[in-house]
Design a protein around this motif. Structure first.
Motif, PDB file in Angstrom:
ATOM      1  N   CYS A 124       0.811  -1.216   0.000  1.00  0.00           N
ATOM      2  CA  CYS A 124       0.000   0.000   0.000  1.00  0.00           C
ATOM      3  C   CYS A 124       0.846   1.268   0.000  1.00  0.00           C
ATOM      4  O   CYS A 124       0.301   2.380   0.028  1.00  0.00           O
ATOM      5  N   GLY A 125       2.167   1.121   0.003  1.00  0.00           N
ATOM      6  CA  GLY A 125       3.036   2.286  -0.132  1.00  0.00           C
ATOM      7  C   GLY A 125       3.744   2.767   1.109  1.00  0.00           C
ATOM      8  O   GLY A 125       4.415   3.803   1.081  1.00  0.00           O
ATOM      9  N   ILE A 126       3.631   2.037   2.214  1.00  0.00           N
ATOM     10  CA  ILE A 126       4.323   2.430   3.449  1.00  0.00           C
ATOM     11  C   ILE A 126       5.242   1.293   3.874  1.00  0.00           C
ATOM     12  O   ILE A 126       4.804   0.149   4.030  1.00  0.00           O
ATOM     13  N   ASN A 127       6.516   1.622   4.069  1.00  0.00           N
ATOM     14  CA  ASN A 127       7.510   0.608   4.415  1.00  0.00           C
ATOM     15  C   ASN A 127       7.799   0.610   5.912  1.00  0.00           C
ATOM     16  O   ASN A 127       8.066   1.658   6.507  1.00  0.00           O
ATOM     17  N   LEU A 128       7.743  -0.561   6.496  1.00  0.00           N
ATOM     18  CA  LEU A 128       8.007  -0.750   7.918  1.00  0.00           C
ATOM     19  C   LEU A 128       9.189  -1.698   8.079  1.00  0.00           C
ATOM     20  O   LEU A 128       9.374  -2.603   7.266  1.00  0.00           O
TER      21      LEU A 128
END
Length: 239
Positions: A124-128
């Motif tokens: 979804c476009g968010i890197n953790l």
């Protein structure tokens, strides 16, 4: 990356190519019959690229402002096992090759509820970041979820204000740390993966889960969280 953006701007339709040795772009011809909204790399281009080095990633563009992989993209990415680069709106987005979100078998620390949560957010476009976790941490007072949520851009919100994309942390049984994550989806569904012998799945946020809810968290970049990345992957799994 600049060469990828230059290539993407060269055509009103989708362009495509292959990254060789993590260093250079091999431009390919889009042979799909509908190149304005799809792409296909010919066998000849793929073989020619392979003759010049190792193919380490695949590149294509989206002329429309859709900055996540489509269902067709995800289906193909899983088959290739490659990192995919996507040019959209003047930005190149990188997607690592993660398995489909649904139907995963549980293996703690490898393919567990945090892996699913992290991979879903990535699509979804968010890197953790990943973090080390040894079996039984939830019985030793380590509170890994709560510590890592606060440390990685999440803030706790009131459960009455939940919206799709928020992360629900559950306390599955009394005496344990809150140790299970679920992502709230549209229509009261949640995406999660527990250790009770079930495959990762999408299901209703049922009363039992609501009673076990410890807290709800929202990422600081929630406005850029594109849940189409999850829905596209779910549709791709059914292909």
């Amino acid at each position: 990356m600049s060469e990828c953006l230059e290539f993407a701007s060269s055509s009103p339709g989708e362009v495509c190519g292959l990254i060789i040795d993590n260093a250079r772009l091999y431009r390919c011809l889009n042979v799909h019959p509908e190149p304005k909204s799809h792409f296909r790399i010919s066998d000849d281009d793929w073989l020619a690229a392979e003759s010049e080095g190792e193919i380490t990633a695949l590149f294509h563009s989206h002329p429309e402002p859709i900055n996540v992989l489509s269902g067709a993209d995800r289906h193909a990415q899983v088959l290739t096992g490659l990192t995919w680069l996507l040019a959209c709106d003047g930005v190149v987005h990188e997607f690592r090759p993660v398995p489909h979100l649904l139907g995963r078998r549980f293996e703690h620390g490898v393919m567990d509820c945090y892996t699913l949560f992290r991979d879903a957010y990535h699509l979804c476009g968010i890197n953790l970041p990943d973090f080390e976790r040894t079996n039984g941490w939830w019985l030793r007072g380590e509170n890994l979820y709560l510590k890592n949520m606060s440390a990685n851009g999440f803030r706790q919100i009131d459960a009455s204000d939940m919206r799709p994309g928020d992360v629900i942390i559950r306390q599955p049984f009394p005496g344990a740390d809150p140790c299970h994550a679920m992502i709230l989806l549209a229509e009261g569904k949640v995406l999660h993966h527990d250790c009770a012998g079930h495959l990762s799945r999408r299901e209703d946020y049922r009363l039992a889960y609501q009673r076990q809810t410890h807290s709800v968290w929202r990422h600081e970049q929630c406005s850029s969280l594109n849940l189409q990345g999850i829905y596209a992957d779910i549709s791709a799994k059914s292909l």
